[in-house]
Design a protein around this motif. Structure first.
Motif, PDB file in Angstrom:
ATOM      1  N   UNK A 238      32.406 -42.473  69.179  1.00 45.47           N
ATOM      2  CA  UNK A 238      33.425 -41.627  68.546  1.00 45.47           C
ATOM      3  C   UNK A 238      34.549 -42.472  67.990  1.00 45.47           C
ATOM      4  N   UNK A 239      35.299 -41.905  67.038  1.00 44.78           N
ATOM      5  CA  UNK A 239      36.379 -42.676  66.420  1.00 44.78           C
ATOM      6  C   UNK A 239      37.742 -42.141  66.816  1.00 44.78           C
ATOM      7  N   UNK A 240      37.772 -40.969  67.406  1.00 46.35           N
ATOM      8  CA  UNK A 240      39.050 -40.375  67.820  1.00 46.35           C
ATOM      9  C   UNK A 240      38.762 -39.439  68.980  1.00 46.35           C
ATOM     10  N   UNK A 241      39.457 -39.621  70.102  1.00 39.82           N
ATOM     11  CA  UNK A 241      39.127 -38.851  71.297  1.00 39.82           C
ATOM     12  C   UNK A 241      40.224 -37.869  71.699  1.00 39.82           C
ATOM     13  N   UNK A 242      41.302 -37.791  70.910  1.00 43.86           N
ATOM     14  CA  UNK A 242      42.467 -36.986  71.285  1.00 43.86           C
ATOM     15  C   UNK A 242      42.955 -37.396  72.664  1.00 43.86           C
ATOM     16  N   UNK A 243      42.791 -38.654  72.956  1.00 43.91           N
ATOM     17  CA  UNK A 243      43.302 -39.224  74.182  1.00 43.91           C
ATOM     18  C   UNK A 243      44.830 -39.244  74.075  1.00 43.91           C
ATOM     19  N   UNK A 244      45.554 -38.989  75.179  1.00 38.94           N
ATOM     20  CA  UNK A 244      47.018 -38.970  75.091  1.00 38.94           C
ATOM     21  C   UNK A 244      47.589 -40.236  74.468  1.00 38.94           C
ATOM     22  N   UNK A 245      46.916 -41.360  74.718  1.00 36.82           N
ATOM     23  CA  UNK A 245      47.408 -42.619  74.179  1.00 36.82           C
ATOM     24  C   UNK A 245      47.264 -42.646  72.655  1.00 36.82           C
ATOM     25  N   UNK A 246      46.171 -42.088  72.168  1.00 36.67           N
ATOM     26  CA  UNK A 246      45.993 -42.000  70.719  1.00 36.67           C
ATOM     27  C   UNK A 246      47.031 -41.043  70.126  1.00 36.67           C
ATOM     28  N   UNK A 247      47.231 -39.919  70.822  1.00 38.30           N
ATOM     29  CA  UNK A 247      48.217 -38.957  70.342  1.00 38.30           C
ATOM     30  C   UNK A 247      49.604 -39.574  70.299  1.00 38.30           C
ATOM     31  N   UNK A 248      49.878 -40.445  71.272  1.00 37.23           N
ATOM     32  CA  UNK A 248      51.187 -41.091  71.325  1.00 37.23           C
ATOM     33  C   UNK A 248      51.442 -41.906  70.066  1.00 37.23           C
ATOM     34  N   UNK A 249      50.391 -42.425  69.460  1.00 33.26           N
ATOM     35  CA  UNK A 249      50.559 -43.176  68.215  1.00 33.26           C
ATOM     36  C   UNK A 249      50.503 -42.255  67.001  1.00 33.26           C
ATOM     37  N   UNK A 250      49.767 -41.146  67.135  1.00 33.54           N
ATOM     38  CA  UNK A 250      49.629 -40.223  66.001  1.00 33.54           C
ATOM     39  C   UNK A 250      50.930 -39.460  65.747  1.00 33.54           C
ATOM     40  N   UNK A 251      51.637 -39.092  66.834  1.00 34.51           N
ATOM     41  CA  UNK A 251      52.834 -38.261  66.669  1.00 34.51           C
ATOM     42  C   UNK A 251      53.920 -38.951  65.840  1.00 34.51           C
ATOM     43  N   UNK A 252      54.237 -40.240  66.117  1.00 33.79           N
ATOM     44  CA  UNK A 252      55.218 -40.894  65.238  1.00 33.79           C
ATOM     45  C   UNK A 252      54.723 -40.961  63.795  1.00 33.79           C
ATOM     46  N   UNK A 253      53.407 -41.111  63.617  1.00 34.84           N
ATOM     47  CA  UNK A 253      52.874 -41.176  62.256  1.00 34.84           C
ATOM     48  C   UNK A 253      53.101 -39.856  61.530  1.00 34.84           C
ATOM     49  N   UNK A 254      52.832 -38.746  62.219  1.00 38.69           N
ATOM     50  CA  UNK A 254      53.041 -37.429  61.602  1.00 38.69           C
ATOM     51  C   UNK A 254      54.504 -37.253  61.222  1.00 38.69           C
ATOM     52  N   UNK A 255      55.399 -37.617  62.164  1.00 36.12           N
ATOM     53  CA  UNK A 255      56.830 -37.467  61.894  1.00 36.12           C
ATOM     54  C   UNK A 255      57.251 -38.388  60.751  1.00 36.12           C
ATOM     55  N   UNK A 256      56.722 -39.619  60.752  1.00 33.70           N
ATOM     56  CA  UNK A 256      57.105 -40.576  59.708  1.00 33.70           C
ATOM     57  C   UNK A 256      56.584 -40.129  58.349  1.00 33.70           C
ATOM     58  N   UNK A 257      55.390 -39.527  58.331  1.00 36.81           N
ATOM     59  CA  UNK A 257      54.846 -39.032  57.068  1.00 36.81           C
ATOM     60  C   UNK A 257      55.739 -37.925  56.515  1.00 36.81           C
ATOM     61  N   UNK A 258      56.156 -37.010  57.399  1.00 35.93           N
ATOM     62  CA  UNK A 258      57.068 -35.950  56.968  1.00 35.93           C
ATOM     63  C   UNK A 258      58.379 -36.551  56.472  1.00 35.93           C
ATOM     64  N   UNK A 259      58.890 -37.520  57.219  1.00 34.11           N
ATOM     65  CA  UNK A 259      60.167 -38.159  56.865  1.00 34.11           C
ATOM     66  C   UNK A 259      60.086 -38.833  55.495  1.00 34.11           C
ATOM     67  N   UNK A 260      58.964 -39.505  55.272  1.00 34.28           N
ATOM     68  CA  UNK A 260      58.744 -40.194  54.008  1.00 34.28           C
ATOM     69  C   UNK A 260      58.874 -39.234  52.828  1.00 34.28           C
ATOM     70  N   UNK A 261      58.254 -38.044  53.001  1.00 34.45           N
ATOM     71  CA  UNK A 261      58.270 -37.085  51.907  1.00 34.45           C
ATOM     72  C   UNK A 261      59.643 -36.417  51.762  1.00 34.45           C
TER      73      UNK A 261
END
Lengths: 650, 153
Positions: A238-261
């Motif tokens: 698998x390439x993404x497991x929704x593991x909390x550690x993965x989510x911990x990196x995804x959440x700043x990305x989501x926020x940063x993407x919103x911020x960028x726009x």
């Protein structure tokens, strides 16, 4: 001596952070002409140098395997290859926190060194905020996680590094991700600085935007690298497991993407002022929350190094202080920031608001899903939250966002009408419908992958529509960046949906000489052989694989036994073709002398990471475009003032 | 529309979306979160057939058997008070999966009372214990702690 030098540099850096905080704060009170105000920039630059020196010292003790340093003895081993000795420096709690403050101090040094567009007062407030945040992490490092602690007696040999982490991916994944993670601290400090001085202007957004873009590019690369690492190193296919550690990196990305726009809206149109500031605070808060989740030991994973509860409480304290403080400041000041420009619903701003709201909703969904198990545990109910939650609930918000993403860039700023772009709208809708029908006819595909494939095709075409009717040579680089990134999203989405829809799996117990097949591949187990490496021994399955009528290829996935520390890992082998990957994992022997082999055929799976790279490339292009046009503006305004002076003297 | 109104509309829009996301998440979490069961809990109050749950306990010594296909294994997971749940799993066993050690099985209960596992989580390495195993009986936990702390200071 080397270790003590590193520690001393760290203490000095902490002292400079105090100076930076006090100097910046006094400058705000006493005006920017005070003598202390002149000190904050040099303090930040020097601090960056000192922390970099400290980090270099840590690399040095790992490189020479100085076993009198506790961290080296606990995490390294003299028999490791040099590259893994070095990467082992951040493959543990203390070292990774030092990497964190190193990135933070270097980011602070960089803004102090080159940022000249902000009003001086906002700059002072920003540097004070950056110093304040850094100070907390210095305290954490120096008081509870000293990486340079000596052992009373040098150890005879090190305990070694977790074999899963002895991988070239580890050399790049954490530093990349950290640059992104901690780079967002700049956006945080900018937001806090602007809140303090109440100067939220388009110029402020233009100054902040390259920093967000830089952090965002690294965050994207870190996520892509981490995903690929998990894919081939864990051997789970698998390439993404929704593991909390993965989510911990995804959440700043989501926020940063919103911020960028939203920063784009603020920079171009002077709207969404308060919202942009809010996202600046939220993005780095997500980074800190991620660090808390990953490093405090509340989660167990390959990333959770610290199990010391004292450390967990320390990070939680820092988290409360900074996030709470920033939100309090926000609550006090948000009302004082006046309303920005207005816009109609059918406008570029309107589309970007939808993008922001949807990204925030996805962020909320991921955040709740990640924290939910921690909450229920307080009531002694143990749950785990996985793909059955994240995939459908995330998709509810992701697909509308993708639809808006396809047409939003076609809209004009401020006021536009849907009628003007009706042709393009019809084209995208037709592609979408055709895609759904086509893929539905093609085979039985679950709803989400089906929608994913159709959206990917429509989006891939739509991402190039903004070029319509424009002279290609005159399209700004930043616009090419947007197109590349949006196209990258389409490519990634296609890879994910294809993996979900068309993957085939085969699990077989084979004798030597036995054959099996998966998808278009014929597989034959030739022999099983023992292999030895520098710090491991392994069983390697020699497999011959053949794609339809192609040439047979020999591969040898391994099941490895490391002996320092003792652990088994699977070394999968990937055979990459243009249209997908064959994924082979060697299992153990079953009781009757046969060997277990697990195989996957994953059509177009590589597009996931190519898409990710395209997204990052889009960020780089946007950054280059912004910086270039900014330099040009500065050059022109300088020339204008020069000419005026010439005229006046003449 | 006046400036004040636009800001208000945007705030309301954002709030509605976030509250909507929150409610949706809460609803989905109640249904989709996979609950953790000890063997004795699974026997006393079995989850619905087909619902994704997780089962954690010890692999009973002598219970591990491989089926004729060479891939499917069956074993028994035991907990306190002589509770035992039969488990079936098709796949490659985790690296440190052995009889007498702890395991967490992700899967669902079949109609015949067998737990069909999609995934097994065993001790990763000597420093790692699946979090759920912390809830085992004191004796088992002590055993586990002993096993898992070798090599630490």
């Amino acid at each position: 001596m080397i270790a003590e030098l590193g520690l001393a540099a760290l203490w000095l850096a902490a002292a400079l952070a105090v100076l930076q905080l006090v100097g910046g704060a006094l400058a705000l009170r006493g005006g920017t002409e005070s003598e202390l105000a002149a000190l904050t920039r040099p303090a930040a630059v020097l601090q960056g140098g000192l922390v970099a020196l400290s980090f270099a010292m840590l690399l040095w003790v790992f490189a020479i395997t100085d076993l009198s340093v506790k961290l080296v003895a606990m995490n390294s081993h003299s028999a490791k290859p040099l590259i893994f000795k070095l990467s082992g420096a951040w493959g543990n709690h203390e070292g990774s926190m030092l990497l964190w403050v190193t990135v933070m101090a270097l980011a602070g040094a960089l803004i102090a060194g080159i940022e000249r567009r902000l009003p001086e007062r906002t700059m002072q407030a920003t540097l004070a905020a950056q110093g304040f945040v850094a100070l907390g992490f210095y305290a954490f490092l120096l008081l509870s996680s000293n990486p340079f602690e000596r052992l009373p007696q040098p150890a005879a040999e090190g305990l070694g590094l977790n074999p899963l982490l002895q991988d070239i991916g580890l050399a790049f994944h954490p530093p990349t991700l950290y640059i992104g993670y901690v780079g967002l601290s700049v956006a945080f400090s900018f937001a806090v600085g602007a809140l303090i001085t109440r100067e939220v202007t388009p110029a402020f957004a233009r100054a902040m935007r390259p920093w967000i873009l830089g952090a965002w590019v690294f965050l994207t690369l870190g996520l892509v690298a981490g995903s690929y690492w998990a894919y081939y190193e864990l051997g789970w296919g698998g390439y993404w497991f929704w593991d909390p550690v993965e989510n911990a990196a995804l959440m700043p990305w989501l926020a940063a993407t919103a911020l960028l726009h939203s920063a784009g809206v603020l920079a171009s149109r002077d709207a969404l002022r308060v919202w942009t500031i809010m996202l600046g605070v939220v993005a780095f808060s997500m980074s800190m929350l991620g660090t808390f989740l990953v490093r405090s030991g509340v989660l167990t994973s390959v990333h959770a190094f610290a199990v010391d509860p004292e450390r967990g409480s320390f990070i939680l304290l820092l988290l409360t202080l900074y996030i709470g403080g920033a939100l309090l400041l926000f609550a006090l000041r948000a009302g004082a920031i006046s309303e920005g420009e207005r816009f109609s619903v059918a406008s570029r701003e309107g589309a970007l608001v939808v993008n922001n709201v949807m990204l925030s909703a996805i962020l909320a969904v991921v955040l709740l899903g990640t924290l939910y198990p921690l909450l229920t545990e307080a009531f002694d109910v143990r749950v785990s939250v996985g793909p059955p939650y994240f995939n459908p609930v995330g998709a509810i918000f992701a697909f509308p966002m993708l639809a808006v993403m396809a047409v939003g860039p076609l809209l004009r700023w401020r006021r536009d009408s849907w009628g003007r772009i009706s042709k393009e709208l019809a084209l995208v809708a037709a592609m979408l419908l055709a895609g759904i029908v086509l893929f539905a006819v093609l085979g039985e595909i679950a709803l989400l992958p089906l929608l994913g494939l159709a959206f990917a095709v429509a989006l891939a075409v739509a991402s190039f529509l903004p070029l319509k009717g424009r002279r290609l040579k005159r399209v700004p680089i930043a616009t090419w960046g947007m197109i590349t990134a949006h196209f990258g999203i389409a490519v990634m989405l296609f890879g994910m949906a294809s993996e979900g829809a068309f993957s085939q799996e085969r699990l077989a117990a084979l004798e030597e000489g036995g054959t099996t097949s998966v998808g278009p591949w014929a597989v034959r187990l030739e022999a099983v052989e023992p292999v030895a490496g520098p710090n491991w021994t392994a069983l390697a399955g020699r497999l011959t694989v053949r794609h339809r009528d192609g040439d047979p290829q020999a591969i040898a996935p391994q099941s490895r036994n490391f002996w320092a520390p003792p652990q088994q890992t699977t070394e999968s082998v990937l055979v990459t073709r243009w249209n997908g990957q064959l994924y082979a994992v060697m299992g153990g022997s079953s009781t009757d002398g046969r060997w277990q082999v697990r195989l996957w055929w994953k059509p177009f799976v590589t597009l996931i990471w190519y898409g990710g790279l395209l997204i990052a490339l889009g960020g780089v292009l946007a950054l280059v475009g912004r910086v270039r046009s900014d330099l040009k503006h500065r050059y022109i305004s300088r020339r204008i003032t020069e000419r005026r002076e010439e005229r006046e003297t003449a | 529309m006046k400036a004040k109104h636009q800001r208000l509309v945007l705030v309301i829009l954002a709030l509605v979306a976030l509250v909507g996301a929150g409610l949706l998440a809460a609803y989905a979490l109640r249904n989709q979160a996979s609950y953790f069961y000890l063997p004795e809990q699974m026997q006393a109050e079995p989850p619905e057939v087909g619902q994704a749950v997780r089962l954690g306990g010890m692999v009973a010594p002598g219970s591990l058997a491989t089926q004729a296909d060479g891939i499917t294994v069956t074993f028994t997971v035991t907990g306190r008070e002589n509770s035992a749940v039969p488990v079936r799993y098709a796949g490659i066993l985790p690296d440190l999966f052995v009889e007498g050690s702890g395991v967490v099985a992700e899967g669902r209960l079949a109609a015949d009372g067998t737990f069909v596992a999609d995934n097994l989580l065993a001790k990763h390495d000597e420093n790692y214990v699946p979090r759920e195993l912390e809830g085992m009986s004191e004796h088992q936990a002590a055993e586990m702690a002993e096993e898992t702390t070798v090599g630490l200071e």
